[in-house]
Design a protein around this motif. Structure first.
Motif, PDB file in Angstrom:
ATOM      1  N   ALA A  93       0.832  -1.206   0.000  1.00  0.00           N
ATOM      2  CA  ALA A  93       0.000   0.000   0.000  1.00  0.00           C
ATOM      3  C   ALA A  93       0.864   1.253   0.000  1.00  0.00           C
ATOM      4  CB  ALA A  93      -0.935  -0.011   1.215  1.00  0.00           C
ATOM      5  N   ALA A  94       1.964   1.210   0.755  1.00  0.00           N
ATOM      6  CA  ALA A  94       2.883   2.348   0.772  1.00  0.00           C
ATOM      7  C   ALA A  94       3.495   2.571  -0.604  1.00  0.00           C
ATOM      8  CB  ALA A  94       3.978   2.118   1.808  1.00  0.00           C
ATOM      9  N   ARG A  95       3.843   1.478  -1.263  1.00  0.00           N
ATOM     10  CA  ARG A  95       4.420   1.596  -2.612  1.00  0.00           C
ATOM     11  C   ARG A  95       3.371   2.105  -3.597  1.00  0.00           C
ATOM     12  NH1 ARG A  95       5.906   2.859  -6.582  1.00  0.00           N
ATOM     13  NH2 ARG A  95       7.372   1.956  -8.088  1.00  0.00           N
ATOM     14  N   ALA A  96       2.141   1.665  -3.451  1.00  0.00           N
ATOM     15  CA  ALA A  96       1.087   2.043  -4.393  1.00  0.00           C
ATOM     16  C   ALA A  96       0.709   3.518  -4.286  1.00  0.00           C
ATOM     17  CB  ALA A  96      -0.150   1.170  -4.168  1.00  0.00           C
ATOM     18  N   ARG A  97       0.814   4.085  -3.083  1.00  0.00           N
ATOM     19  CA  ARG A  97       0.342   5.460  -2.897  1.00  0.00           C
ATOM     20  C   ARG A  97       1.403   6.509  -3.205  1.00  0.00           C
ATOM     21  NH1 ARG A  97      -0.072   6.276   3.729  1.00  0.00           N
ATOM     22  NH2 ARG A  97       2.184   6.238   4.146  1.00  0.00           N
ATOM     23  N   THR A  98       2.652   6.113  -3.382  1.00  0.00           N
ATOM     24  CA  THR A  98       3.719   7.094  -3.560  1.00  0.00           C
ATOM     25  C   THR A  98       3.985   7.387  -5.031  1.00  0.00           C
ATOM     26  OG1 THR A  98       6.000   7.657  -2.992  1.00  0.00           O
ATOM     27  CG2 THR A  98       5.595   5.393  -3.629  1.00  0.00           C
ATOM     28  N   GLU A  99       4.449   8.600  -5.297  1.00  0.00           N
ATOM     29  CA  GLU A  99       4.926   8.975  -6.623  1.00  0.00           C
ATOM     30  C   GLU A  99       6.446   9.081  -6.632  1.00  0.00           C
ATOM     31  OE1 GLU A  99       2.957  12.461  -8.007  1.00  0.00           O
ATOM     32  OE2 GLU A  99       0.945  11.578  -7.846  1.00  0.00           O
ATOM     33  N   ALA A 100       7.089   8.580  -5.584  1.00  0.00           N
ATOM     34  CA  ALA A 100       8.541   8.650  -5.466  1.00  0.00           C
ATOM     35  C   ALA A 100       9.217   7.815  -6.552  1.00  0.00           C
ATOM     36  CB  ALA A 100       8.986   8.153  -4.088  1.00  0.00           C
ATOM     37  N   ARG A 101      10.418   8.234  -6.919  1.00  0.00           N
ATOM     38  CA  ARG A 101      11.272   7.416  -7.773  1.00  0.00           C
ATOM     39  C   ARG A 101      11.956   6.397  -6.866  1.00  0.00           C
ATOM     40  NH1 ARG A 101      10.264   7.330 -12.876  1.00  0.00           N
ATOM     41  NH2 ARG A 101      12.454   7.073 -13.463  1.00  0.00           N
ATOM     42  N   ILE A 102      11.824   5.133  -7.223  1.00  0.00           N
ATOM     43  CA  ILE A 102      12.255   4.041  -6.358  1.00  0.00           C
ATOM     44  C   ILE A 102      13.496   3.370  -6.943  1.00  0.00           C
ATOM     45  CG2 ILE A 102      11.589   1.879  -5.258  1.00  0.00           C
ATOM     46  CD1 ILE A 102       9.990   4.284  -4.279  1.00  0.00           C
ATOM     47  N   ILE A 103      14.483   3.157  -6.079  1.00  0.00           N
ATOM     48  CA  ILE A 103      15.728   2.497  -6.466  1.00  0.00           C
ATOM     49  C   ILE A 103      15.912   1.264  -5.593  1.00  0.00           C
ATOM     50  CG2 ILE A 103      18.223   2.738  -6.751  1.00  0.00           C
ATOM     51  CD1 ILE A 103      17.755   5.801  -6.800  1.00  0.00           C
ATOM     52  N   GLY A 104      16.131   0.119  -6.227  1.00  0.00           N
ATOM     53  CA  GLY A 104      16.428  -1.114  -5.511  1.00  0.00           C
ATOM     54  C   GLY A 104      17.901  -1.453  -5.646  1.00  0.00           C
ATOM     55  N   VAL A 105      18.504  -1.915  -4.559  1.00  0.00           N
ATOM     56  CA  VAL A 105      19.941  -2.200  -4.546  1.00  0.00           C
ATOM     57  C   VAL A 105      20.174  -3.614  -4.017  1.00  0.00           C
ATOM     58  CG1 VAL A 105      22.203  -1.470  -3.716  1.00  0.00           C
ATOM     59  CG2 VAL A 105      20.404   0.236  -4.047  1.00  0.00           C
ATOM     60  N   THR A 106      20.947  -4.390  -4.763  1.00  0.00           N
ATOM     61  CA  THR A 106      21.383  -5.690  -4.271  1.00  0.00           C
ATOM     62  C   THR A 106      22.825  -5.914  -4.719  1.00  0.00           C
ATOM     63  OG1 THR A 106      20.736  -8.012  -3.988  1.00  0.00           O
ATOM     64  CG2 THR A 106      20.644  -7.134  -6.228  1.00  0.00           C
ATOM     65  N   GLY A 107      23.395  -7.042  -4.314  1.00  0.00           N
ATOM     66  CA  GLY A 107      24.767  -7.372  -4.658  1.00  0.00           C
ATOM     67  C   GLY A 107      25.380  -8.226  -3.568  1.00  0.00           C
ATOM     68  N   SER A 108      26.434  -8.951  -3.912  1.00  0.00           N
ATOM     69  CA  SER A 108      27.110  -9.787  -2.924  1.00  0.00           C
ATOM     70  C   SER A 108      27.877  -8.957  -1.916  1.00  0.00           C
ATOM     71  CB  SER A 108      28.082 -10.743  -3.624  1.00  0.00           C
ATOM     72  OG  SER A 108      27.414 -11.543  -4.568  1.00  0.00           O
ATOM     73  N   VAL A 109      28.407  -7.829  -2.349  1.00  0.00           N
ATOM     74  CA  VAL A 109      29.124  -6.893  -1.483  1.00  0.00           C
ATOM     75  C   VAL A 109      28.714  -5.477  -1.858  1.00  0.00           C
ATOM     76  CG1 VAL A 109      31.135  -8.355  -1.076  1.00  0.00           C
ATOM     77  CG2 VAL A 109      31.105  -6.880  -3.075  1.00  0.00           C
ATOM     78  N   GLY A 110      28.770  -4.587  -0.887  1.00  0.00           N
ATOM     79  CA  GLY A 110      28.584  -3.171  -1.155  1.00  0.00           C
ATOM     80  C   GLY A 110      27.169  -2.661  -1.189  1.00  0.00           C
ATOM     81  N   LYS A 111      26.163  -3.521  -0.975  1.00  0.00           N
ATOM     82  CA  LYS A 111      24.797  -3.036  -1.147  1.00  0.00           C
ATOM     83  C   LYS A 111      24.372  -2.062  -0.046  1.00  0.00           C
ATOM     84  CE  LYS A 111      22.845  -7.411   0.554  1.00  0.00           C
ATOM     85  NZ  LYS A 111      24.125  -8.172   0.495  1.00  0.00           N
ATOM     86  N   THR A 112      24.759  -2.322   1.196  1.00  0.00           N
ATOM     87  CA  THR A 112      24.388  -1.387   2.259  1.00  0.00           C
ATOM     88  C   THR A 112      25.128  -0.060   2.087  1.00  0.00           C
ATOM     89  OG1 THR A 112      23.951  -3.185   3.809  1.00  0.00           O
ATOM     90  CG2 THR A 112      24.296  -1.003   4.750  1.00  0.00           C
ATOM     91  N   SER A 113      26.409  -0.121   1.756  1.00  0.00           N
ATOM     92  CA  SER A 113      27.177   1.106   1.540  1.00  0.00           C
ATOM     93  C   SER A 113      26.611   1.903   0.377  1.00  0.00           C
ATOM     94  CB  SER A 113      28.649   0.769   1.278  1.00  0.00           C
ATOM     95  OG  SER A 113      29.225   0.128   2.398  1.00  0.00           O
ATOM     96  N   ALA A 114      26.267   1.212  -0.728  1.00  0.00           N
ATOM     97  CA  ALA A 114      25.689   1.898  -1.879  1.00  0.00           C
ATOM     98  C   ALA A 114      24.338   2.506  -1.532  1.00  0.00           C
ATOM     99  CB  ALA A 114      25.565   0.932  -3.056  1.00  0.00           C
ATOM    100  N   LYS A 115      23.539   1.768  -0.753  1.00  0.00           N
ATOM    101  CA  LYS A 115      22.231   2.289  -0.343  1.00  0.00           C
ATOM    102  C   LYS A 115      22.376   3.554   0.486  1.00  0.00           C
ATOM    103  CE  LYS A 115      20.549   0.717   3.281  1.00  0.00           C
ATOM    104  NZ  LYS A 115      20.528   0.983   4.730  1.00  0.00           N
ATOM    105  N   GLU A 116      23.299   3.542   1.439  1.00  0.00           N
ATOM    106  CA  GLU A 116      23.503   4.713   2.279  1.00  0.00           C
ATOM    107  C   GLU A 116      24.070   5.885   1.468  1.00  0.00           C
ATOM    108  OE1 GLU A 116      22.674   5.309   5.423  1.00  0.00           O
ATOM    109  OE2 GLU A 116      21.717   3.352   5.587  1.00  0.00           O
TER     110      GLU A 116
END
Length: 458
Positions: A93-116
């Motif tokens: 519901a939160a995703r459906a109501r927002t007009e924000a640009r959404i970025i998803g981040v994954t990876g074996s290393v570096g995903k938390t650092s990249a997210k921050e």
């Protein structure tokens, strides 16, 4: 002027198909009773280890506005059949109501650092209007929680997604539905659950299946699994952007130079521009992270100049590169806190950072977990980056470190102990003027070593 409530009880009830017992307004959402603050919605999750309903009294005592429950509750609450399913529904519901640009981040290393780093870059341009996952809330409960916490008026949302089994990201990405999806890197991690790195790449590539129409896939060009990731992204992405040091990467450094503070000055080529900036954090892995981050910043149309300033201002993250001076008898030592997680690639990257520090190099290394049948080989192979970093003393923690101890015999002074409790008895090996790297899988508990060093208890 105070921010509007995140959710009303009526909105929650509609989103999750539940029944509200009373009207309330929630300003936050959590499923951890220890984190409940005034005005929060407490989600009483039921699991194998514990049942959140046991902590309702604590949650309300700490100021919870209401609770999401699956049993009778007289206090302000929304009753549902399954609180985990309801948490997912609230995230949707939160995703459906927002007009924000959404970025998803994954990876074996570096995903938390990249997210921050991404959050810092986006927040620099629109302060208070960017949202991201906190901590490492990147799994089947953390992702819907992070979505449920996103304000409706957010301009940007950055969500970290992790996995340790095939199929996990395939589900999480359908919740996040990113406009931009990043894979930071593919490396040996959770290999206990995968036959080889190609299988890890396939599992990480699941993130692209959730891309919104016309979305952008950001892929590491230098990875040996680049073509596999591109193949995974092609059916779903409107555009594919690669990053890396190779001259054929879409986002690449034209120039890099280490600066006296330990960071790196970079002039980068992007699809639509060039940017010169400084990365505060040291290490080649941070250059790679920054290239991926800037590719995403450009993809969502945010301000690249302000993103460059944010990267220059960004300090180290607790457990992921934070630095402090430990007070010792007779002097001080530099401590690099990488205690949150470890795999072969991140171990090598952070040991390379240690190599550039002045003073005697000391490595306090915990075992790397979930590496499966090749664990002994991966641990033994750490000898080479340890020697390359000119490590003069090492403290190895955990039974899985035995192959590394054998590989280092006669080459580096070291102590091998079974657990963190034993490691605490050997911190006197650190001397004034040392540069100390602390790194290991989170389950080893080296955060206790960091806390002891920060508290001057040696």
């Amino acid at each position: 002027m105070p921010a509007p409530p995140l959710w009303s009880s009526d909105e929650i009830a509609r989103a999750v198909g539940g029944v509200a017992t009373a009207e309330f307004f929630a300003r936050g959402v959590t499923f951890d009773s220890r984190e409940v603050g005034p005005g929060d919605l407490f989600v009483a999750l039921s699991g194998e280890a514990t049942d959140g309903h046991r902590f309702l009294d604590q949650a309300f005592a700490q100021g919870a506005a209401g609770a999401l429950v699956s049993r009778d509750e007289a206090r302000a609450s929304v009753r549902v059949a399954d609180t985990f399913a309801a948490l997912e529904d609230l995230g949707r519901a939160a995703r459906a109501r927002t007009e924000a640009r959404i970025i998803g981040v994954t990876g074996s290393v570096g995903k938390t650092s990249a997210k921050e780093a991404l959050f810092a870059c986006l927040d620099r341009g629109v302060p208070g209007e960017a949202h991201r996952s906190v901590k490492s809330y990147n799994n089947h409960t953390g992702v819907p929680l992070s979505l449920a916490r996103m304000p409706a008026a957010a301009r940007y949302g950055v969500f970290e997604m992790g996995m340790n089994h095939p199929g996990e990201l395939a589900h999480l990405t359908t919740l996040v539905r990113p406009h931009v999806a990043i894979v930071t890197a593919i490396a040996p991690a959770h290999t206990e659950f995968f036959p080889d790195e190609s299988a890890i790449a396939d599992a990480k590539g699941e993130i692209f299946a959730g891309l919104e129409p016309g979305g952008v896939a950001i892929i590491p060009y230098d990875s040996p699994h680049r073509d596999r990731l591109i193949a995974a992204a092609t059916p779903y992405a409107g555009r594919i952007v690669t990053f890396g040091t190779d001259r054929n990467a879409d986002v690449r450094p034209l120039e890099t130079m280490r600066v006296p503070t330990g960071g790196t000055f970079v002039t980068a080529k992007l699809p639509g521009s060039e940017l010169s900036f400084t990365i505060a954090q040291p290490g080649a892995h941070w250059v790679s992270n920054a290239l991926a981050v800037l590719a995403a910043v450009e993809a969502v149309g945010a301000d690249l100049g302000l993103a460059g300033l944010a990267l220059a201002e960004m300090g180290g993250l607790q457990g992921r590169g934070a630095r402090f001076i430990a007070k010792l008898l007779g002097g001080e030592a530099l401590v690099i806190d990488e205690s949150y997680n470890a795999n072969p690639a991140s171990m090598a990257a952070t040991l390379a950072v240690l190599a550039h520090e002045p003073g005697r190099h000391v490595a306090l290394l915990g075992e790397m977990r979930e590496l499966g049948e090749k664990s002994a080989d991966y641990h033994a192979a750490l000898a080479e980056p340890i020697l390359a970093a000119n490590v003069e003393a090492a403290l190895l923690v955990g039974e899985a470190m035995a192959p590394l101890a054998t590989a280092l015999e006669g080459r580096v002074d070291f102590v091998h102990v079974r657990d963190t409790a034993a490691a605490l008895d050997h911190l006197a090996m650190i001397a004034p003027g040392d540069a100390v790297l602390v790194k290991g899988s989170n389950g080893v508990g080296l955060a206790r070593v960091v806390a002891s060093l920060a508290g001057g208890k040696i």
